[in-house]
Design an enzyme around this catalytic site. Structure first.
Site, mmCIF file in Angstrom:
data_model
loop_
_atom_site.group_PDB
_atom_site.id
_atom_site.type_symbol
_atom_site.label_atom_id
_atom_site.label_comp_id
_atom_site.label_asym_id
_atom_site.label_seq_id
_atom_site.Cartn_x
_atom_site.Cartn_y
_atom_site.Cartn_z
ATOM 1 N N ASP A 143 12.633 2.661 -20.029
ATOM 2 C CA ASP A 143 12.032 1.939 -21.156
ATOM 3 C C ASP A 143 11.817 0.478 -20.777
ATOM 4 O OD1 ASP A 143 11.189 1.423 -23.855
ATOM 5 O OD2 ASP A 143 13.158 0.528 -24.196
ATOM 6 N N LYS A 180 22.331 2.623 -11.540
ATOM 7 C CA LYS A 180 23.305 1.528 -11.455
ATOM 8 C C LYS A 180 24.582 2.144 -10.891
ATOM 9 C CE LYS A 180 24.547 -2.770 -12.200
ATOM 10 N NZ LYS A 180 23.951 -3.928 -11.505
ATOM 11 N N TYR A 187 19.959 6.947 -24.882
ATOM 12 C CA TYR A 187 19.323 7.133 -26.183
ATOM 13 C C TYR A 187 19.928 8.288 -26.978
ATOM 14 C CZ TYR A 187 15.288 3.985 -25.574
ATOM 15 O OH TYR A 187 14.468 2.897 -25.430
ATOM 16 N N ASP A 221 18.788 -3.455 -11.425
ATOM 17 C CA ASP A 221 18.525 -4.906 -11.442
ATOM 18 C C ASP A 221 17.647 -5.311 -10.257
ATOM 19 O OD1 ASP A 221 20.723 -4.183 -9.913
ATOM 20 O OD2 ASP A 221 21.919 -5.948 -10.382
ATOM 21 N N ASP A 233 8.009 -1.642 -19.622
ATOM 22 C CA ASP A 233 7.446 -2.836 -20.276
ATOM 23 C C ASP A 233 7.185 -3.919 -19.236
ATOM 24 O OD1 ASP A 233 7.497 -1.780 -22.861
ATOM 25 O OD2 ASP A 233 8.282 -3.639 -23.736
HETATM 26 C C1 IPM Z 1 8.658 3.350 -25.844
HETATM 27 C C2 IPM Z 1 9.196 2.666 -27.061
HETATM 28 C C3 IPM Z 1 10.198 3.588 -27.740
HETATM 29 C C4 IPM Z 1 11.321 3.841 -26.756
HETATM 30 C C5 IPM Z 1 10.761 3.054 -29.077
HETATM 31 C C6 IPM Z 1 9.635 2.746 -30.057
HETATM 32 C C7 IPM Z 1 11.760 4.001 -29.669
HETATM 33 O O1 IPM Z 1 9.760 1.447 -26.723
HETATM 34 O O2 IPM Z 1 8.050 4.435 -25.994
HETATM 35 O O3 IPM Z 1 8.824 2.833 -24.743
HETATM 36 O O4 IPM Z 1 12.241 3.037 -26.649
HETATM 37 O O5 IPM Z 1 11.284 4.875 -26.087
HETATM 38 MG MG MG Z 2 9.479 0.917 -24.696
#
Ligand code: IPM
Ligand code: MG
Length: 354
Positions: free
Chosen positions: A245, A189, A139, A221, A249
């Protein structure tokens, strides 16, 4: 105690869920005779609209001078085509406050097994926390951006870590594991990336100082696969910014809804940013149907990590637990035929149980 809390409700459902988290904190303040002072600022798309930038310097300063920051969500289709993006506000906040550690606990509630795509037997015993590195990695590495070169468009992102950055995040993961089941899984990785080879080397060194903690390494992975095949095998996962990140999710899906999970972003001191892990959900914004639990549990993390009020944090967490056990449901976690509560009614149900 007295505490100053900056609220950054942001965009979409951010303001709706943040308002409920503030109500929960006010409930705690009344019960324990604390005094919480709230001050609201813009971040993300609404900040672009109001000031031309997703994070004004004055907002960052206000956060620096507060005890904690409660954030909603940023982004939305309205700002997707602009030069500056709402997300830059969030990244600037994390970087500007030096919040290098993002904690995302994942613990499914047994009453919500129906909402998870995994079978109930796979979910039994799942209780882990992802420690995501937040101010380095892909990032933030330089060079980053778009260039024109030799008549072609080019874009670059750089994945860079120093030993110092790796050590401090793995150290935090080991400390957290010491108070849990003493298992750290470092995710990288290392079969491909140089930065991951360094990550693995430093992680191994760092964990040596924690004789009670078992460290193992997993390729990202493989980790993605193990999260759905054997999620109960994890205790503390520590990983690079973007790997974290993506994996969080995926992990969020296990509990049944993105709306349920909180997060804390921490640095060297007590100051932290607390936000639900869900996004701004523009499709349901303004309807009063968003799940406030992720935001309310983020407020509990704020009490624990920035204000050192663990009893108060537990009171919120137990109230959420009981509300779910008692069948309180927002639309995202309801089964056919169940009574659906609004954002506000769900928060009421939780506050009543505190
Ligand atoms: C998170 C979100 C953020 C990230 C975005 C909105 C920049 O996806 O907090 O996980 O990628 O960190
Ligand atoms: Mg996120």
């Amino acid at each position: 105690m007295n505490a100053k809390i900056i609220t950054l409700p942001g965009d979409g459902i951010g303001p709706e869920v943040t308002a409920e988290a503030v109500r929960a904190l006010n409930g705690i303040a009344a019960k324990f005779s604390h005094h919480f002072e709230f001050e609201e600022h813009f971040i993300g798309g609404c900040a672009i609209d109001a000031t031309g930038t997703p994070l004004a310097e004055a907002t960052l300063d206000a956060c620096r001078n507060a005890n904690a920051v409660l954030l909603g969500a940023v982004g939305g289709p309205k700002w997707d085509r602009g030069e500056v993006r709402p997300e830059q506000g969030l990244l600037g906040l994390r970087k500007g406050l030096g919040l290098y550690a993002n904690l995302r606990p994942v613990k499914p509630h047994s009453a919500l097994a129906h909402a998870s795509p995994l079978r109930a037997d796979k979910l039994a015993g799942v209780d882990f926390i992802v420690v995501r590195e937040l101010t380095g990695g892909l990032y933030f590495g330089k060079p980053q951006g778009r260039f024109d070169q030799d008549g072609h468009k080019r874009a670059i992102d750089t994945l860079e870590y120093t030993d110092v950055e790796i050590r401090r995040i793995v150290d935090l993961a080991c400390r957290m594991a010491s108070a849990r089941r003493a298992r750290v899984t470092s995710v990288d990785k290392a079969n491909v990336l140089a930065s991951s080879k360094l990550w693995r080397e430093i992680a191994t060194q760092t964990a040596l100082a924690y004789s009670a903690v078992t460290l193992d390494h997993l390729l990202v992975d493989t980790c993605a696969m193990r999260l759905v095949v054997a999620p109960a095998s994890f205790d503390v996962i520590v990983t690079e910014n973007m790997f974290g990140d993506i994996l969080t999710d995926e992990a969020a899906v296990l509990v049944g809804s993105m709306g349920l999970l909180p997060s804390a972003s921490l640095g060297a001191g007590a100051l932290g940013v607390y936000e639900p892990i869900h996004g701004s959900a523009p499709d349901i914004a303004g309807k009063g149907i968003a799940n406030p639990i992720g935001a309310i549990l983020s407020a509990a993390m704020l009490l624990r990590h920035s204000l050192n009020l663990p009893r108060e944090a537990e009171m919120i967490e137990r109230a959420v637990d009981r509300a779910l056990s008692d069948g309180c449901r927002t639309a995202d976690i309801a089964q056919a035929g169940e009574r659906v509560l609004s954002t506000q009614a769900m928060a009421d149900a939780i506050i009543e149980r505190m």
